[in-house]
Scaffold this active site. Structure first.
Site, PDB file in Angstrom:
ATOM      1  N   HIS A  82      36.506 -12.407  48.629  1.00  0.00           N
ATOM      2  CA  HIS A  82      36.622 -11.142  47.876  1.00  0.00           C
ATOM      3  C   HIS A  82      35.695  -9.610  49.051  1.00  0.00           C
ATOM      4  CE1 HIS A  82      36.971  -7.796  45.749  1.00  0.00           C
ATOM      5  NE2 HIS A  82      37.313  -8.152  45.233  1.00  0.00           N
ATOM      6  N   ASP A 126      41.644 -14.055  40.683  1.00  0.00           N
ATOM      7  CA  ASP A 126      43.028 -13.903  40.139  1.00  0.00           C
ATOM      8  C   ASP A 126      42.845 -15.881  40.284  1.00  0.00           C
ATOM      9  OD1 ASP A 126      44.898 -12.178  40.580  1.00  0.00           O
ATOM     10  OD2 ASP A 126      44.169 -12.042  43.206  1.00  0.00           O
TER      11      ASP A 126
HETATM   12  C1  LIG Z   1      42.411  -9.073  43.374  1.00  0.00           C
HETATM   13  C2  LIG Z   1      42.422  -9.498  44.852  1.00  0.00           C
HETATM   14  O1  LIG Z   1      42.681  -8.579  45.142  1.00  0.00           O
HETATM   15  S1  LIG Z   1      40.964 -10.415  44.261  1.00  0.00           S
HETATM   16  C3  LIG Z   1      41.911 -10.594  45.975  1.00  0.00           C
HETATM   17  C4  LIG Z   1      42.976 -11.941  46.024  1.00  0.00           C
HETATM   18  N1  LIG Z   1      43.275 -12.162  47.540  1.00  0.00           N
HETATM   19  C5  LIG Z   1      42.919 -13.460  47.973  1.00  0.00           C
HETATM   20  O2  LIG Z   1      42.760 -14.811  47.142  1.00  0.00           O
HETATM   21  C6  LIG Z   1      43.311 -14.056  48.693  1.00  0.00           C
HETATM   22  C7  LIG Z   1      42.517 -15.746  49.171  1.00  0.00           C
HETATM   23  N2  LIG Z   1      40.933 -14.536  49.855  1.00  0.00           N
HETATM   24  C8  LIG Z   1      41.197 -13.745  50.967  1.00  0.00           C
HETATM   25  O3  LIG Z   1      42.237 -13.639  52.128  1.00  0.00           O
HETATM   26  C9  LIG Z   1      40.302 -12.633  51.587  1.00  0.00           C
HETATM   27  O4  LIG Z   1      39.142 -13.203  51.022  1.00  0.00           O
HETATM   28  C10 LIG Z   1      40.135 -11.226  51.152  1.00  0.00           C
HETATM   29  C11 LIG Z   1      41.527 -10.916  51.565  1.00  0.00           C
HETATM   30  C12 LIG Z   1      40.393 -10.959  50.017  1.00  0.00           C
HETATM   31  C13 LIG Z   1      39.275 -10.659  51.552  1.00  0.00           C
HETATM   32  O5  LIG Z   1      39.099 -10.853  52.382  1.00  0.00           O
HETATM   33  P1  LIG Z   1      38.014 -10.171  54.270  1.00  0.00           P
HETATM   34  O6  LIG Z   1      37.514  -9.253  53.974  1.00  0.00           O
HETATM   35  O7  LIG Z   1      39.510  -9.502  54.561  1.00  0.00           O
HETATM   36  O8  LIG Z   1      37.995 -11.154  54.815  1.00  0.00           O
HETATM   37  P2  LIG Z   1      38.661 -11.888  55.525  1.00  0.00           P
HETATM   38  O9  LIG Z   1      40.402 -12.224  55.212  1.00  0.00           O
HETATM   39  O10 LIG Z   1      38.934 -11.332  56.929  1.00  0.00           O
HETATM   40  O11 LIG Z   1      37.817 -13.357  55.760  1.00  0.00           O
HETATM   41  C14 LIG Z   1      37.059 -12.988  56.534  1.00  0.00           C
HETATM   42  C15 LIG Z   1      36.067 -14.904  56.908  1.00  0.00           C
HETATM   43  O12 LIG Z   1      36.745 -15.563  55.643  1.00  0.00           O
HETATM   44  C16 LIG Z   1      37.589 -16.275  55.468  1.00  0.00           C
HETATM   45  N3  LIG Z   1      37.855 -16.492  54.304  1.00  0.00           N
HETATM   46  C17 LIG Z   1      38.491 -14.996  53.419  1.00  0.00           C
HETATM   47  N4  LIG Z   1      38.917 -15.553  52.220  1.00  0.00           N
HETATM   48  C18 LIG Z   1      39.659 -17.215  52.443  1.00  0.00           C
HETATM   49  C19 LIG Z   1      39.834 -18.167  51.338  1.00  0.00           C
HETATM   50  N5  LIG Z   1      40.480 -17.649  50.485  1.00  0.00           N
HETATM   51  N6  LIG Z   1      39.861 -19.502  52.360  1.00  0.00           N
HETATM   52  C20 LIG Z   1      39.560 -19.860  53.299  1.00  0.00           C
HETATM   53  N7  LIG Z   1      38.574 -19.060  53.988  1.00  0.00           N
HETATM   54  C21 LIG Z   1      38.340 -17.569  53.599  1.00  0.00           C
HETATM   55  C22 LIG Z   1      38.751 -16.057  56.421  1.00  0.00           C
HETATM   56  O13 LIG Z   1      38.987 -16.872  57.138  1.00  0.00           O
HETATM   57  C23 LIG Z   1      37.594 -15.362  57.365  1.00  0.00           C
HETATM   58  O14 LIG Z   1      36.857 -16.654  58.448  1.00  0.00           O
HETATM   59  P3  LIG Z   1      36.402 -16.345  59.899  1.00  0.00           P
HETATM   60  O15 LIG Z   1      35.593 -15.515  59.714  1.00  0.00           O
HETATM   61  O16 LIG Z   1      36.028 -18.114  60.693  1.00  0.00           O
HETATM   62  O17 LIG Z   1      37.442 -15.995  60.397  1.00  0.00           O
HETATM   63  O1  LIG Z   2      38.878  -4.924  44.808  1.00  0.00           O
HETATM   64  C1  LIG Z   2      39.253  -5.852  45.879  1.00  0.00           C
HETATM   65  O2  LIG Z   2      39.507  -5.265  46.655  1.00  0.00           O
HETATM   66  C2  LIG Z   2      40.166  -6.592  45.232  1.00  0.00           C
HETATM   67  C3  LIG Z   2      39.859  -6.491  43.736  1.00  0.00           C
HETATM   68  O3  LIG Z   2      39.275  -7.548  43.042  1.00  0.00           O
HETATM   69  C4  LIG Z   2      41.193  -5.923  42.349  1.00  0.00           C
HETATM   70  O4  LIG Z   2      41.586  -4.942  42.953  1.00  0.00           O
HETATM   71  O5  LIG Z   2      40.867  -6.297  41.433  1.00  0.00           O
END
Ligand SMILES: CC(=O)SCCNC(=O)CCNC(=O)[C@H](O)C(C)(C)COP(=O)(O)OP(=O)(O)OC[C@H]1O[C@@H](n2cnc3c(N)ncnc32)[C@H](O)[C@@H]1OP(=O)(O)O
Ligand SMILES: O=C([O-])CC(=O)C(=O)O
Length: 372
Positions: A257, A308
């Protein structure tokens, strides 16, 4: 000027709708744990739009208004029938349908607070009906009319299946709607606010927000989680599947997150619900697989599950088609989008940040015949 990648940590607005402070989520100051355990989704809608919990009369009023506005125009039903339904994702269908709703609303461009409130009621009331109507039409079934004696959670399940839902299913679904209703300045809410800050109309704001929610890094992750669980297939395959994904540097859907560092407070409620429903259905495979995936991802990457992750097995246990998971998120989150849109209109200023330019400099125009 230096850019902050993904606007991480940037505070872009003030808001009284919801807050995430020290990993605690509140709606208008009410802790999400309290609301998840006690509130109906309609109470939460009222809370988000008015900043206070409703009295009995106020709750009855908003429920009546929502019930009175839950029917969708026949033209949209006919429009759904024209799609090549096997190829259209329901998120794309409802994105278009919400935009179409604006075409049938004579007040679409009336920016008075009263008209905007009426439009908010209409959008909140009609979005669940749009999702279930689309789902039935693609199965060759006629849409089911919402019942005026049902709330949003019961009506969603009823208009999806045409059958009276069990009280356990309604309770679980209501809780899921409460948990997903708002989340500070997440990507889709920010999108909605950017859109209406140009003084564009509510339908445009919600249409834009649905587009942002659709992506797998945001709301689309719940459907992607189910796809992953299907690919894993059995709890015994979880370890090798996750290890292989991590070694390829692929993301595990439903984990991580941008804001929470010690875990998403909504996940535990969904985990509990997933367990309860799997006990009730007698099919614990999806819950057990989810638990195992959580164990592996948290130990390998210290990444806790987000909202999620367990919502996927919850909706699956309720017998809901997997590509409806994200539209269900929208049915709930539209309450938050609308609260933020109304708040934006109340104290509006155009949202227009800057970009840190990284392209070429001092280019000279070359006539087309001389270009290589
Ligand atoms: C309702 C919602 O929107 S909740 C979020 C729903 N989305 C997901 O579940 C998709 C999977 N999760 C992700 O892609 C991310 O955790 C996000 C987009 C939610 C937030 O991430 P950000 O703050 O942008 O972090 P970012 O994507 O830059 O990741 C930072 C580091 O953690 C790692 N990381 C973050 N999430 C994950 C994951 N789900 N699985 C594996 N590695 C991960 C990244 O690979 C990165 O590693 P690195 O620094 O070695 O390259
Ligand atoms: O806040 C966020 O970035 C994503 C999330 O968990 C939501 O929208 O519920």
């Amino acid at each position: 000027m230096t850019a902050t990648r993904g606007l991480e940590g940037v505070v872009a607005t003030t808001s009284a709708v919801s807050s995430i402070i020290d990993d605690t989520l509140t709606y208008a100051g009410y802790n999400i744990d309290d609301l998840a355990d006690h509130a109906s989704f309609e109470e939460v809608i009222y809370l988000l739009w008015h900043g206070k919990l409703p009295t009995e009369d106020q709750l009855r009023d908003i429920k009546d208004q929502l019930a009175d506005n839950s029917r969708i125009p026949n033209e949209i039903v006919e429009h759904f029938k024209q799609y090549n339904v096997s190829e259209v994702h329901p998120m794309a269908a409802i994105r278009t349908a919400v935009s179409m709703l604006g075409l049938f609303d004579p007040e679409a461009d009336d920016m008075s607070p009263d008209a905007n409130y009426r439009k908010a009621i209409c959008l909140q009331a009609k979005l669940p009906t749009l999702v279930t109507a689309f789902s039935r039409i693609r199965k060759g079934l006629e849409p089911v009319e919402p019942r005026s004696d049902y709330g949003i959670a019961a009506n969603f399940l009823y208009t999806l299946t045409g059958e009276e839902p069990s009280s356990v299913a309604v309770e679980a679904f209501n809780k899921a709607l409460v948990l997903h209703a708002d989340h500070e300045l997440n990507a889709s809410t920010f999108t909605a606010r950017v859109c209406v800050a140009t003084l564009s109309d509510i339908y445009s704001g919600v249409t834009a927000a649905i587009g942002a929610l659709k992506g797998p890094l945001h709301g689309g992750a719940n459907e992607a989680v189910m796809k992953m669980l299907n690919e894993i297939g059995d709890v015994e395959n979880a370890e090798s599947y996750i290890q292989a994904k991590l070694s390829r540097k692929e993301k595990i859907m439903g984990f991580g997150h941008r804001v929470y560092r010690n875990g998403d407070p909504r996940a535990k409620h969904l985990r509990e619900m997933s367990e309860k429903l799997s006990n009730l259905t007698g099919d614990s495979k999806w819950y057990e697989m989810s638990l195992r995936v959580e164990e592996i991802v948290t130990s390998e990457k210290s990444l806790p599950p987000n909202v999620d992750f367990y919502s996927a097995s919850v909706y699956h246990s309720l017998g809901i088609d997997h590509d409806l998971f994200t539209p269900i998120f929208a049915v709930s989150r539209v309450s938050g989008w609308l609260a933020h849109i109304l708040e934006q209109y109340e104290n509006n200023r155009l949202i227009r940040p800057r970009a840190d330019y990284t392209g070429p400099d001092k280019q000279r125009y070359v006539p087309i015949a001389e270009r290589s």
